[in-house]
Design an enzyme around this catalytic site. Structure first.
Site, mmCIF file in Angstrom:
data_model
loop_
_atom_site.group_PDB
_atom_site.id
_atom_site.type_symbol
_atom_site.label_atom_id
_atom_site.label_comp_id
_atom_site.label_asym_id
_atom_site.label_seq_id
_atom_site.Cartn_x
_atom_site.Cartn_y
_atom_site.Cartn_z
ATOM 1 N N GLN A 159 42.200 49.669 36.366
ATOM 2 C CA GLN A 159 40.346 48.932 35.572
ATOM 3 C C GLN A 159 39.725 49.171 36.488
ATOM 4 O O GLN A 159 39.540 48.535 37.537
ATOM 5 C CB GLN A 159 40.388 47.837 35.376
ATOM 6 C CG GLN A 159 41.925 47.340 33.942
ATOM 7 C CD GLN A 159 41.119 45.839 33.796
ATOM 8 O OE1 GLN A 159 40.196 46.372 32.271
ATOM 9 N NE2 GLN A 159 42.289 44.652 34.277
ATOM 10 N N SER A 218 35.202 45.151 37.886
ATOM 11 C CA SER A 218 34.457 44.644 39.034
ATOM 12 C C SER A 218 33.685 45.655 39.804
ATOM 13 O O SER A 218 34.239 46.588 40.491
ATOM 14 C CB SER A 218 35.094 43.678 40.084
ATOM 15 O OG SER A 218 35.975 42.957 38.719
ATOM 16 N N GLU A 273 43.041 41.999 28.514
ATOM 17 C CA GLU A 273 43.605 41.285 30.056
ATOM 18 C C GLU A 273 43.972 39.940 29.700
ATOM 19 O O GLU A 273 44.343 38.954 30.895
ATOM 20 C CB GLU A 273 42.569 41.000 30.416
ATOM 21 C CG GLU A 273 42.199 40.409 32.447
ATOM 22 C CD GLU A 273 41.769 41.845 33.736
ATOM 23 O OE1 GLU A 273 40.221 42.191 32.947
ATOM 24 O OE2 GLU A 273 41.992 41.110 34.318
ATOM 25 N N SER A 312 37.360 34.886 35.723
ATOM 26 C CA SER A 312 36.808 33.660 36.192
ATOM 27 C C SER A 312 37.617 32.012 35.775
ATOM 28 O O SER A 312 36.993 32.411 33.656
ATOM 29 C CB SER A 312 36.189 33.183 37.467
ATOM 30 O OG SER A 312 34.517 33.178 36.747
ATOM 31 N N GLU A 365 36.357 29.264 35.119
ATOM 32 C CA GLU A 365 34.645 29.123 34.872
ATOM 33 C C GLU A 365 34.083 29.930 33.407
ATOM 34 O O GLU A 365 33.317 28.698 32.833
ATOM 35 C CB GLU A 365 33.423 29.039 35.487
ATOM 36 C CG GLU A 365 34.155 28.142 36.802
ATOM 37 C CD GLU A 365 35.099 28.890 37.727
ATOM 38 O OE1 GLU A 365 35.840 29.585 37.871
ATOM 39 O OE2 GLU A 365 34.615 27.434 38.404
HETATM 40 C C1 LIG Z 1 44.509 38.804 40.613
HETATM 41 C C2 LIG Z 1 43.321 39.135 40.645
HETATM 42 C C3 LIG Z 1 43.201 40.851 39.789
HETATM 43 C C4 LIG Z 1 42.217 41.646 39.259
HETATM 44 N N1 LIG Z 1 42.079 43.169 39.142
HETATM 45 C C5 LIG Z 1 41.162 42.893 38.790
HETATM 46 C C6 LIG Z 1 41.171 44.650 38.764
HETATM 47 O O1 LIG Z 1 42.265 45.100 38.223
HETATM 48 N N2 LIG Z 1 39.816 45.166 37.870
HETATM 49 C C7 LIG Z 1 38.556 44.674 38.314
HETATM 50 O O2 LIG Z 1 37.544 45.736 37.897
HETATM 51 N N3 LIG Z 1 38.930 43.930 38.577
HETATM 52 C C8 LIG Z 1 39.672 43.227 38.763
HETATM 53 N N4 LIG Z 1 39.555 41.382 39.816
HETATM 54 C C9 LIG Z 1 38.101 41.072 39.912
HETATM 55 C C10 LIG Z 1 38.106 39.831 38.639
HETATM 56 O O3 LIG Z 1 37.815 40.827 37.752
HETATM 57 C C11 LIG Z 1 36.940 39.587 39.506
HETATM 58 O O4 LIG Z 1 37.112 38.432 40.352
HETATM 59 C C12 LIG Z 1 36.373 38.253 38.453
HETATM 60 O O5 LIG Z 1 36.087 38.919 37.292
HETATM 61 C C13 LIG Z 1 35.739 37.052 38.648
HETATM 62 O O6 LIG Z 1 34.768 37.866 40.056
HETATM 63 P P1 LIG Z 1 34.288 36.834 41.706
HETATM 64 O O7 LIG Z 1 35.793 37.221 42.135
HETATM 65 O O8 LIG Z 1 33.631 38.238 42.357
HETATM 66 O O9 LIG Z 1 33.731 35.335 41.597
HETATM 67 P P2 LIG Z 1 32.260 35.124 40.749
HETATM 68 O O10 LIG Z 1 31.397 36.374 40.572
HETATM 69 O O11 LIG Z 1 31.387 35.767 42.558
HETATM 70 O O12 LIG Z 1 32.274 34.062 40.800
HETATM 71 C C14 LIG Z 1 32.562 32.804 41.977
HETATM 72 C C15 LIG Z 1 32.384 31.386 41.030
HETATM 73 O O13 LIG Z 1 31.395 31.331 40.715
HETATM 74 C C16 LIG Z 1 31.850 30.818 39.506
HETATM 75 N N5 LIG Z 1 30.614 30.879 38.118
HETATM 76 C C17 LIG Z 1 30.493 32.589 38.067
HETATM 77 N N6 LIG Z 1 29.427 32.941 37.045
HETATM 78 C C18 LIG Z 1 29.757 31.339 36.778
HETATM 79 C C19 LIG Z 1 28.866 30.792 35.039
HETATM 80 N N7 LIG Z 1 28.170 31.812 34.526
HETATM 81 N N8 LIG Z 1 29.086 29.712 34.365
HETATM 82 C C20 LIG Z 1 29.878 28.994 35.629
HETATM 83 N N9 LIG Z 1 30.840 29.423 36.324
HETATM 84 C C21 LIG Z 1 30.085 30.414 37.319
HETATM 85 C C22 LIG Z 1 33.386 31.773 38.529
HETATM 86 O O14 LIG Z 1 33.490 31.480 38.061
HETATM 87 C C23 LIG Z 1 34.054 31.442 40.666
HETATM 88 O O15 LIG Z 1 34.069 30.618 40.161
HETATM 89 C C24 LIG Z 1 40.774 40.840 39.485
HETATM 90 C C25 LIG Z 1 40.491 39.710 40.142
HETATM 91 C C26 LIG Z 1 41.749 39.285 40.947
HETATM 92 C C27 LIG Z 1 42.162 37.930 41.362
#
Ligand SMILES: Cc1cc2nc3c(=O)[nH]c(=O)nc-3n(C[C@H](O)[C@H](O)[C@H](O)COP(=O)(O)OP(=O)(O)OC[C@H]3O[C@@H](n4cnc5c(N)ncnc54)[C@H](O)[C@@H]3O)c2cc1C
Length: 412
Positions: free
Chosen positions: A128, A131, A246, A377, A379
């Protein structure tokens, strides 16, 4: 029409075949340390090819796309029987349970016949590209763009956290094709070859030493019109379906998997092994902690069965998969926390020859947070449950309905 083989007949045929054809897992082998996973990927493809040759690959995928066209109960029977054997676990997520499942729902006939069938034969892995470095949970705010060029498209931008992209052949890449539309519209999903000219894939080394994540840079990457998945401008529909698959997969509810038996690419602390190795298995306080792990895992599997059946029969809407995603993350984190508590100071020092099982608890703890971020996430899962299952008011979004190119970014 040929009669479908009963689950019990399938189970017994699988049992004999597994014993004759597949390598048994060595449960006493030392824990693999995170690092270079290329070898594990080659092995996964090889094992998938064996499953295919033996007639046990793609159990729940339709026959016309190379699968066996059997039920979830057949797949579960196979997974149970294969628990002691090496399986192509790395292909489960995201190749089969997310990408192929999405293509099955929304791909063109050609995409299904080509890519699902190749993955089932062990010849293709899909990942995928969702992100972005600037986006995180706000997936619809992505900046990667695709512009029409004759019959095809040219993609520019950057993606990150793509699990196993270095080992993949294709990525499902969401890009903005019309910035005049509000952020959830004007998006299109593309199936992009990872070796396309202009696409650079870098590996990211994590704090626990693992290198399964990648980042990608798209510099004028050209794809044909046939790379579009779903309709142009309707990429959010495809992405939403993909995210459903997913959450379902991460929560343990996907039927599109083989078995589970291969070491993961990241360290995982095993509280039961650690209790045994540290001589604490008879300590009543430790037994209470282990009981907690067992109880949650039973609840987890019952929840998966109930929610999966509810979604399949239509009693529950697809967003119910967020329940699985949420509880699964809590179970995984609870297990890592308990492994660390039982390991005590040993989690920091490990054994003389390396971390060993006890030291792995410490390494695994460093990445405990991945369970509540991967697959969207925790949340956001809670938001989905409150808004789409419980009917509570939607979260305030100042950019709702505003054309994407008029949304202010990077300002206070
Ligand atoms: C094990 C793993 C595998 C992954 N694999 C893939 C992959 O294959 N392909 C891909 O494209 N991506 C992948 N990802 C990325 C993943 O999809 C993102 O990490 C995820 O969408 C969250 O984004 P972020 O980590 O940037 O958190 P952020 O968006 O920076 O969020 C940080 C914190 O703020 C909270 N937050 C943000 N917005 C809100 C809201 N509106 N309300 C309440 N809380 C909120 C979040 O929940 C989180 O706790 C992977 C991530 C992990 C950890």
């Amino acid at each position: 029409m040929s009669p479908t083989e009963s689950v019990e007949a399938f189970r017994s045929r699988a049992r004999s075949w597994l014993a004759a054809a597949m390598p048994r897992l060595d449960h006493d082998a030392p824990q693999r340390l995170p690092g270079d996973d290329d070898e594990l990927w080659l092995r996964a493809r090889e094992l998938q090819q064996k499953l295919y040759a033996g007639g046990f690959a793609g159990i729940c995928f339709p026959k016309e796309y190379g699968g066996l066209g059997l039920s979830r109960a057949h797949q579960e029977a196979f997974t149970e029987e294969s628990a002691d054997y090496e399986m192509p676990f790395l292909l489960n997520t995201p190749t089969f349970s997310i990408c192929c499942a999405t293509l099955l729902d929304l791909g063109t006939e050609e995409q299904k016949r080509t890519h699902i069938a190749a993955a089932i034969r062990g010849e293709q892995a899909l990942v995928q590209f969702l992100s972005e470095p600037s986006g995180g949970s706000d997936l619809a705010g992505l900046l990667t763009r695709a512009e029409r060029d004759g019959d095809g498209w040219v993609i520019n931008g950057a993606k990150t956290w793509s699990t196993s992209a270095y080992a993949a052949d294709y990525g499902l890449c969401l890009a903005r094709t019309d910035p005049e539309q509000p952020k959830h519209q004007g998006l299109t999903m593309f199936l992009v070859p990872t070796k396309a000219p202009g696409l650079t894939v870098n590996r990211i080394r994590m704090v626990d030493g693992s290198t399964e994540f990648c980042e990608e840079f798209f510099d004028n990457v050209r794809v044909d019109a046939s790379a579009v998945v779903g309709r142009v401008g309707e990429g959010w529909t495809v992405a939403s379906r993909q995210l459903f698959h997913e959450r379902n997969a991460v929560g343990g509810g996907s039927p599109y998997v083989s078995g589970h038996g291969i070491p993961p690419t990241r360290p995982v602390g095993n509280p039961f092994t650690i209790a045994r190795l540290t001589g604490r298995a008879d300590d009543p306080a430790v037994r209470t902690l282990l009981g907690d792990v067992i109880a949650r895992s039973i609840v987890d599997s019952r929840l998966v069965a109930r929610v999966s059946a509810g979604i399949a029969e239509g009693h529950l809407p697809p967003p119910a998969s967020s329940l699985l995603r949420l509880f699964h993350a809590e179970c995984a984190q609870n297990r890592e926390d308990i492994a660390l508590r039982i390991a005590g100071a040993g989690a920091a020092v490990g054994e003389a020859s390396g971390p060993g099982h006890v030291g792995v608890a410490g390494l695994a703890y460093l990445s405990r947070q991945t369970a509540s971020l991967g697959g969207g996430s925790t949340e956001i899962s809670r938001n989905i449950i409150s808004e789409r299952l419980l009917g509570m008011p939607r979260e305030y979004a100042p950019d709702r309905g505003i054309p994407f190119n008029r949304i202010k970014r990077g300002t206070r």
